[in-house]
Design an enzyme around this catalytic site. Structure first.
Site, PDB file in Angstrom:
ATOM      1  N   TRP A 482     -49.433   8.793 -53.507  1.00  0.00           N
ATOM      2  CA  TRP A 482     -50.472   8.075 -52.776  1.00  0.00           C
ATOM      3  C   TRP A 482     -49.913   7.229 -51.637  1.00  0.00           C
ATOM      4  CZ3 TRP A 482     -49.597   8.288 -57.988  1.00  0.00           C
ATOM      5  CH2 TRP A 482     -50.478   9.093 -58.718  1.00  0.00           C
ATOM      6  N   ASP A 483     -48.640   7.376 -51.313  1.00  0.00           N
ATOM      7  CA  ASP A 483     -47.995   6.523 -50.318  1.00  0.00           C
ATOM      8  C   ASP A 483     -48.052   5.058 -50.744  1.00  0.00           C
ATOM      9  OD1 ASP A 483     -46.639   5.745 -48.043  1.00  0.00           O
ATOM     10  OD2 ASP A 483     -48.392   5.833 -46.731  1.00  0.00           O
ATOM     11  N   TYR A 484     -47.867   4.836 -52.046  1.00  0.00           N
ATOM     12  CA  TYR A 484     -47.796   3.479 -52.572  1.00  0.00           C
ATOM     13  C   TYR A 484     -46.341   3.009 -52.587  1.00  0.00           C
ATOM     14  CZ  TYR A 484     -52.664   3.445 -54.348  1.00  0.00           C
ATOM     15  OH  TYR A 484     -54.031   3.451 -54.476  1.00  0.00           O
ATOM     16  N   LYS A 510     -48.611  -2.217 -52.813  1.00  0.00           N
ATOM     17  CA  LYS A 510     -49.802  -1.708 -52.134  1.00  0.00           C
ATOM     18  C   LYS A 510     -50.977  -1.536 -53.084  1.00  0.00           C
ATOM     19  CE  LYS A 510     -47.913   0.879 -48.192  1.00  0.00           C
ATOM     20  NZ  LYS A 510     -47.845   2.219 -47.550  1.00  0.00           N
TER      21      LYS A 510
END
Length: 807
Positions: A482-484, A510
């Site tokens: 999730w691009d966390y 994030k």
């Protein structure tokens, strides 16, 4: 004239235009509302369409029963809205604004007086004072109730948590520091990353008197050929002696007199290939400062102290703070080429946007690797160089974590390994540097990640200063899709937990978790639970069965259809349809071919601005933001075709973002917004919050910021808006924040969260402020206002210092 007909100039002629518009609105609601029902959603909109169409037909016939029917529809709408959202003004407004306004129009003389029974009275019949009785009076009464509910809901803030943290006077003395009280030597003031100043001249009682003391313009604004969209002025200046040091988006380094704002010197590193670099971001969040080796009398020897500037063309430049000239004994001509021994060299695909870490003998450098462009990017290696000579001392590559000795000539670091683009923190006493890590690109596809990469991606990693070896690692997301990535600098603070004083690390993320860890071991000091996560990744990939949740969690409740929002019922309906079409099972719903709702989105509950920590009161000032995003995997037929760029295809040498060349999928990413471009989820979208770090309790939380600079009309509605840029806190009990999407810098009482001052900025303030003591004895607060490209805030080149009036 036929019997029963009405002359064209008769005031009782039916309101045909109104009837036509209501009929069109009803048809739209019936069609789209039926679609929503077919998707399993609310039946209100389809029913509303039928009601409006019936109202339109009665209006067309000139019947006063149209008002009666509309009164019933309005009452039903109000009841439905209260059932869905209760007394919450902005969600109520989205459901009822057009309904209420149309009701007022139907009550107006231009409509209501044209309506009558089946057989209209003669045109010359006297008008009765009883005109407001019957259907017209009933509709008027329903609208009055509607207005009363709106007034009551406007006075109720359901998104506010009230509480009080200890005031500064009750908290005891200030924590010891090697940085003088009136100075600011690192991005977070010290290498501990607390963003806390022991200055106490500005208090909640006098902050309202703050005024601009000086205003400097750098002359550097975005808009040059080759500038990426995210060309942003995000710097937090340093203050050493009576000098401020800052860098600009196009990499200029400027020294100012801290008391007057007068420029002392300016250095241009002459970026190689400027305008043609394949950059994703163009910014400089700050410089790093090395103090002289030992305190003592002033010494005119050049470069006894140094400023370090990471550049967009992957160099690290060392400057003399006194003159702005290169430190010739460092590297070659005062700089290090960070492309040395890197794989897949492509100018612009690796660079540092954040300041480096400085210790007594090392300068430690991470860097940005392009997200979601290809599987053949350069390495995310972390390197430590001798602070005097620039010689490589160790290198830590997450894909080869045990091989930290300087890489022999002829070898390169691991391609595509996870990088650290944010700011690291350092504890010299423990001999550790704490590195917030990102992902191996691409972000939304993880089938090919190695076990080592899986261990260190989206983690905070403690590396030994002496060797670069891993002491411990704490992963904030497992198998991150999730691009966390870990976006913020860890804050180091000693906390009293369970009756004992413990060296702690506070790590915002994030996804909204704030992990409080023992910085010696990485063990949680406040509870962390592993909770089940949604499953069902696309074929070939996988999802982690559980994800960690901290005792301090700003994870928002899962979205529901009723949480959808819009400026009107029509765009709210569009958001409801979009919500029903997306895959969503709560946080960590995996990316999908049909499209996934990601909430919180990769904008982050927290981003690079991080949090501010008061080490004396052991509290945290946080700025949680809530925006939903969408992601959709797009199968790739080959490694060349552009699949997701659309009309935003890159020009010049800008990278083809989200194409993921070499992976089986490209990815479409975007904010979850309505057709009008506003967030689909209801406000508030941004808060300020005060947290007791010893217990993990959120003591107070208030929505923050207005839509003055985000809406078509400059209306200062206090809806709570997103923030990008960090806060600072002071021993005076005041916090400062400038990163909200409206152009203000604000001051808050940290005990209660009450706003005590605001100043209007000439541009977006997406940076972290800082504070210091001038030579005139006044405490200054410096704000950078330059705007943010992808957020659309106003561009500028402003550096503004505020202070209390001279006495």
């Amino acid at each position: 004239m036929p019997r029963g007909a009405v002359a064209a100039n008769d005031p009782r002629r039916p309101p045909l235009v109104t009837a036509g518009l209501v009929m069109v609105a009803g048809l739209l609601l019936l069609g789209a509302g039926g679609w929503l029902v077919a998707l399993g959603g609310s039946g209100y909109y389809a029913a509303a369409g039928v009601a409006l169409m019936a109202t339109a037909w009665l209006l067309w016939r000139g019947r006063s029963s149209a008002l009666l029917l509309y009164a019933g529809f309005t009452a039903a709408t109000l009841a439905w809205a209260l059932w869905e959202v209760g007394l919450d003004w902005w969600p109520l407004a989205a459901r009822g604004d057009l309904v209420f306004l149309l009701g007022l129009w139907l009550l107006s003389p231009w409509v209501a007086r044209r309506l009558g029974p089946a057989r209209p009275a003669p045109a010359d019949a006297p008008r009765s004072p009883a005109a407001w009785r019957g259907p017209r009076g009933l509709l008027g009464g329903v609208l009055l109730v509607f207005a009363a509910v709106a007034i009551v809901s406007g006075a109720v803030d359901r998104h506010r948590t009230e509480g009080t943290l200890p005031p500064p006077a009750a908290a005891g003395g200030a924590a010891a520091s090697t940085v003088p009280d009136g100075e600011w030597h690192a991005y977070g003031r010290t290498g501990e990353g607390q963003r806390y100043s022991p200055l106490s001249q500005i208090t909640p009682a006098n902050a309202g008197e703050l005024e601009a003391a000086w205003h400097f313009r750098t002359g550097d604004v975005r808009g040059r050929p080759g500038d990426p969209e995210e060309t942003t002025f995000e710097v937090t200046p340093l203050k050493v002696g009576n000098r401020l040091f800052l860098c600009t988006p196009h990499q200029l380094v400027i020294a100012l007199d801290a008391t007057s704002g007068r420029q002392l010197w300016r250095f241009d590193p002459q970026i190689k290939g400027e305008g043609t670099l394949a950059l994703q971001h163009l910014t400089c969040r700050g410089l790093a400062y090395q103090p002289p080796p030992s305190a003592g009398a002033a010494d005119a020897t050049p470069c006894r102290s140094k400023l370090f500037m990471p550049t967009a063309d992957a160099r690290l430049v060392a400057l003399d703070p006194a003159t702005g000239t290169r430190c010739q004994g460092f590297g070659v001509n005062g700089e290090i080429d960070l492309w040395t021994q890197m794989p897949n060299v492509q100018p612009g695909s690796y660079y540092a946007t954040s300041p480096v870490v400085v210790t007594e003998r090392l300068v430690i450098v991470g860097g940005t690797v392009l997200d979601n462009v290809s599987t053949k990017e350069t390495s995310g290696v972390i390197r430590a160089f001798d602070i005097a000579t620039g010689a490589l001392v160790w290198n830590w590559d997450a894909a080869r974590p045990d091989d930290t000795a300087p890489l022999p000539q002829g070898r390169t670091y691991t391609p595509n390994s996870p990088n650290s683009w944010s700011i690291s923190s350092v504890d010299p006493a423990l001999g550790l540097v704490y590195v917030p890590m990102g992902n191996q690109p691409p972000d939304q596809w993880g089938a090919d990640r190695s076990p080592a990469v899986e261990r260190y991606a989206s983690a905070v990693v403690a590396l030994e200063l002496a060797t670069g070896r891993v002491r411990w690692a704490f992963q904030t997301v497992h198998h991150d899709l999730w691009d966390y990535d870990v976006p913020a600098q860890p804050s180091l603070v000693d906390l009293t937990i369970g009756g004992r004083r413990v060296p702690a690390l506070v790590q915002p993320t994030k996804q909204g978790e704030v992990f409080v860890l023992d910085r010696r071991t990485g063990e949680p000091l406040l509870p962390v639970q592993e909770r089940p996560a949604p499953q069902g990744a696309v074929a070939g990939d996988r999802t982690a069965p559980t994800q960690p949740v901290s005792a301090i969690s700003f994870d928002p409740p899962p979205l529901r259809e009723r949480d959808m929002w819009g400026a009107t019922m029509f765009d709210q309906l569009a958001c409801r349809i979009a919500f029903r079409q997306l895959r969503y099972e709560g946080r960590y719903t995996p990316p999908s071919l049909e499209g996934t709702l990601v909430y919180p989105g990769n904008f982050g509950v927290f981003n690079w601005g991080g949090v501010a920590v008061d080490p004396v009161r052991q509290m945290m000032f946080a700025t949680p933001t809530y925006l939903a995003f969408t992601s959709q995997l797009v199968p790739r037929p080959d490694d060349k075709t552009l699949l997701v760029q659309g009309d935003e295809r890159p020009h010049d040498n800008l990278p083809s973002l989200n194409e993921n060349f070499g992976a089986p999928f490209a990815v479409k990413l975007g904010a979850f917004t309505s057709p009008l471009g506003i967030p689909c989820q209801a406000p508030p979208w941004g808060y300020v919050a005060g947290v007791d770090l010893t217990t993990g309790k959120v003591v107070w939380q208030h929505k923050n910021g207005t839509v003055r600079d985000s809406s078509p009309l400059p209306l200062p509605f206090a809806m709570g808006v997103p923030n990008l840029g960090g806060p600072v806190m002071t021993a005076g009990g005041v916090a400062f924040l400038s990163g909200t999407l409206d152009q203000y810098v604000r001051a808050y009482d940290t005990a209660t969260g009450r706003q005590v001052w605001q100043g209007r900025l000439p541009a977006g303030g997406q940076a972290t402020p800082m504070t210091y003591l001038g030579d005139d004895g006044r405490q200054y607060v410096v704000v950078v206002a330059g705007g943010h490209g992808s957020l659309g805030t106003r561009a500028g080149d402003h550096v503004i210092a505020y202070a209390l009036p001279r006495r």
